[in-house]
Motif scaffolding. Structure first.
Motif, PDB file in Angstrom:
ATOM      1  N   GLU A 151      24.654 -44.866  27.318  1.00  0.00           N
ATOM      2  CA  GLU A 151      24.224 -45.738  26.221  1.00  0.00           C
ATOM      3  C   GLU A 151      23.804 -47.111  26.735  1.00  0.00           C
ATOM      4  O   GLU A 151      22.792 -47.663  26.288  1.00  0.00           O
ATOM      5  CB  GLU A 151      25.349 -45.886  25.189  1.00  0.00           C
ATOM      6  N   TYR A 152      24.587 -47.627  27.673  1.00  0.00           N
ATOM      7  CA  TYR A 152      24.213 -48.924  28.251  1.00  0.00           C
ATOM      8  C   TYR A 152      22.859 -48.829  28.963  1.00  0.00           C
ATOM      9  O   TYR A 152      21.982 -49.678  28.799  1.00  0.00           O
ATOM     10  CB  TYR A 152      25.280 -49.411  29.235  1.00  0.00           C
TER      11      TYR A 152
ATOM     12  N   PHE B 170      27.348 -51.163  19.499  1.00  0.00           N
ATOM     13  CA  PHE B 170      28.198 -51.998  20.359  1.00  0.00           C
ATOM     14  C   PHE B 170      28.806 -53.154  19.572  1.00  0.00           C
ATOM     15  O   PHE B 170      29.972 -53.484  19.735  1.00  0.00           O
ATOM     16  CB  PHE B 170      27.389 -52.556  21.537  1.00  0.00           C
TER      17      PHE B 170
ATOM     18  N   ARG C 206      29.131 -43.280  27.357  1.00  0.00           N
ATOM     19  CA  ARG C 206      29.101 -44.746  27.328  1.00  0.00           C
ATOM     20  C   ARG C 206      28.120 -45.330  28.362  1.00  0.00           C
ATOM     21  O   ARG C 206      27.221 -46.097  27.994  1.00  0.00           O
ATOM     22  CB  ARG C 206      30.518 -45.262  27.567  1.00  0.00           C
TER      23      ARG C 206
END
Lengths: 315, 234
Positions: free
Chosen positions: A145-146, A43, A142
């Motif tokens: 991943e968070y 990130f 995405r």
């Protein structure tokens, strides 16, 4: 202690949680730590490719949490009762909350490994059926991943909360423990993943990712030392129970594990290898692997010390 | 005129307000109901216990425990027994008075084992409030054993699940009998009853006798009371 009436015997025949639990805490810490560090870098640097470090971290993360689960299940009095923990819940229990986090975390680490290792999976005929699955799930990479970053940190912290709920052990029953476990998980996880990145995924020893890691390692290690110092000080200056537990740091076998393993190997090893040797050696791959092994070994010693010395000094 | 209006408005608000506030107030009725629930307690009188161990044997039989295992133990705290060292003075023969203490589940009202149990296997019986085990739910994680400040829980080797003294909830209380250990004690060192019942013998006993609880500083509020030997000699 001076109570009017006390008893010292117990019905449980010794240490309730033996070494497999320490190994589980170790694996869970590495798993969460490795993935969290890799995703932080991803990130921060806004990376879109699958870097060698991300590949290594996701592989390490999935493998260690799977092994950790194995330790956990084998430590049950009857491993066949494992399903009960997945069926019945008690939200007052830290362990139950952890199980909920892990049931989300483990499949997500597997998914992270699939995404990161896409190229490798394409090359292995046996794993080729996974390729369409990866393609289908790419759209949600995405958000995954968070979610997994949050869960990775939660799993690291949870291992600390899990045991710090045990009120009768002054070394374990401290509010700093979750923070200590997050810090040591991050440092050992990063060390394990970077060794794998260089060893298997051919990352350059002096690449950008490695530079960031190098910059982050020392502050994390400093935080870890600070948290340990806080625990030691609170025991040394605490009430009678805390003071009796402080003995764990200067008497018996576990004090050796602490001073040689945690302090010597975990903190001293990487420091000496990086700053006390000549520039040529400290930049070599031997020093790189050695200091990585020191960090991982130190963390294992820390978990062992906390769990065993902690349970030995009950009040 | 305006005063009248004000009063009317005031009464209106009062009526509407009471509709909101009254149900909140009524929710406290729950607690009143709970006070009718029994709170079973056990009193161990150290002055009367001679350490015969009959309670252990009775416990084992009543609860079908594996050989040599019971949910209660006696710790000898002082006094010489033939061939043994006195735990207090360290001599093999001494004048110390023999002293025993009961080691068993303290039946905490704020029980750490119940809080930590991930499956709810270690739970509080809804009717009696007694901490007991649901063997079908226990996963054998030993979290309850690690959490118990009294080290009073153990793994039953035959069932592979955790176990604790539950005042013979299933074996004796269900039949309206006293716990097996209490029944078997020939010296009346164990007294069992409902502390919420003002007419019970335990209540009357505790009203006149000083009793202590073990490790009360953990805040677990144990339901076992101990009457210690306090005299230092004749």
């Amino acid at each position: 202690m001076d109570g009017t009436i006390e008893f010292t015997m117990g019905l449980s025949d010794g240490i309730a949680w033996p070494w497999p639990i320490a190994v589980y805490l170790f694996f869970a810490g590495i798993s969460g730590g490795a993935l969290a560090v890799a995703l932080f870098i991803r990130f921060y640097k806004q990376q879109t490719t699958n870097t060698p470090f991300l590949k290594a971290a996701s592989l390490v993360s999935f493998a260690t949490i799977a092994l950790g689960m194995l330790c956990l299940v084998l430590d049950l009095t009857n491993p066949l009762f494992f399903w009960r923990i997945l069926v019945y819940y008690n939200l007052n229990s830290v362990m139950s909350v952890g199980v909920i986090a892990l049931t989300a975390y483990i499949p997500l680490t597997a998914l992270m490994a699939l995404f990161a290792l896409e190229e490798e999976i394409k090359q292995i005929p046996l794993l080729r059926p996974l390729v369409p699955v990866i393609d289908k799930l790419k759209g949600i990479r995405r958000p995954c991943e968070y979610a997994v970053l949050a869960l990775a940190l939660a799993v690291c912290a949870y291992t600390g909360f899990l045991i710090s709920a045990l009120v009768r052990f002054p070394i374990i029953n401290t509010s700093v423990l979750p923070a200590l476990f997050v810090a040591s998980g991050l440092s050992a996880g990063a060390a394990a993943a970077k060794m794998l990145a260089v060893g298997i995924f051919k990352e350059d020893l002096h690449s950008q990712d490695m530079k960031i890691l190098h910059g982050a390692e020392w502050p994390i290690m400093f935080a870890e030392a600070l948290f340990l110092f806080m625990i030691i000080m609170s025991l040394a200056t605490g009430n009678a129970g805390a003071q009796s537990a402080f003995e764990a740091f200067h008497t018996g076998t576990w004090s050796m594990v602490f001073w040689l393993g945690v302090v010597g190997l975990g903190f001293g090893g990487p420091l000496l290898l990086n700053f006390a040797t000549g520039k040529q050696f400290s930049h070599s791959s031997q020093a790189f692997y050695l200091s990585g092994l020191c960090a991982v070994g130190g963390m294992m010693c820390l978990r062992m010390f906390i769990l065993y010395a902690g349970q030995n000094f009950a009040i | 005129m305006s005063e009248n209006l004000e009063r009317r408005r005031f009464l209106k608000f009062l009526g509407a307000g009471s509709l909101i506030v009254a149900p909140l107030g009524c929710s406290s009725v729950d607690e009143d109901k709970n006070s009718n629930q029994p709170h079973y307690i056990m009193v161990f009188d150290q002055n009367k216990c001679v350490g015969c161990g009959d309670c252990k044997v009775a416990c084992n039989q009543a609860n079908n425990l594996p050989e040599g295992k019971s949910r209660v133990m006696m710790e000898q705290q002082s006094g010489g027994v033939e061939g043994q060292v006195c735990p207090q003075c360290g001599k093999t023969s001494c004048e110390c008075e023999r002293k025993y203490v009961r080691v068993s589940c303290q039946q905490c009202q704020n029980a750490p084992c119940v809080t930590v149990c991930p499956t709810g296997a270690a739970h509080r019986d809804a009717k009696t409030g007694i901490v007991t085990m649901d063997k079908a739910k226990c996963a054998g994680c030993k979290y309850c054993i690690a959490a118990c400040p009294y080290d009073a829980r153990y793994i039953n080797k035959e069932t592979d699940v955790a176990d604790n003294c539950d005042f013979c909830l299933e074996s004796k209380l269900a039949k309206g009998e006293l716990p097996a250990c209490v029944q078997s004690c020939r010296y009346d060192a164990l007294i069992f009853g409902d502390a919420n019942d003002p007419t019970s013998y335990v209540n009357k006993l505790l009203a006149v006798k000083d009793s202590v609880r073990i490790k009360s500083h953990f805040g677990t509020q144990p339901s076992l009371r101990y009457i210690p030997i306090v005299k230092q000699g004749v």
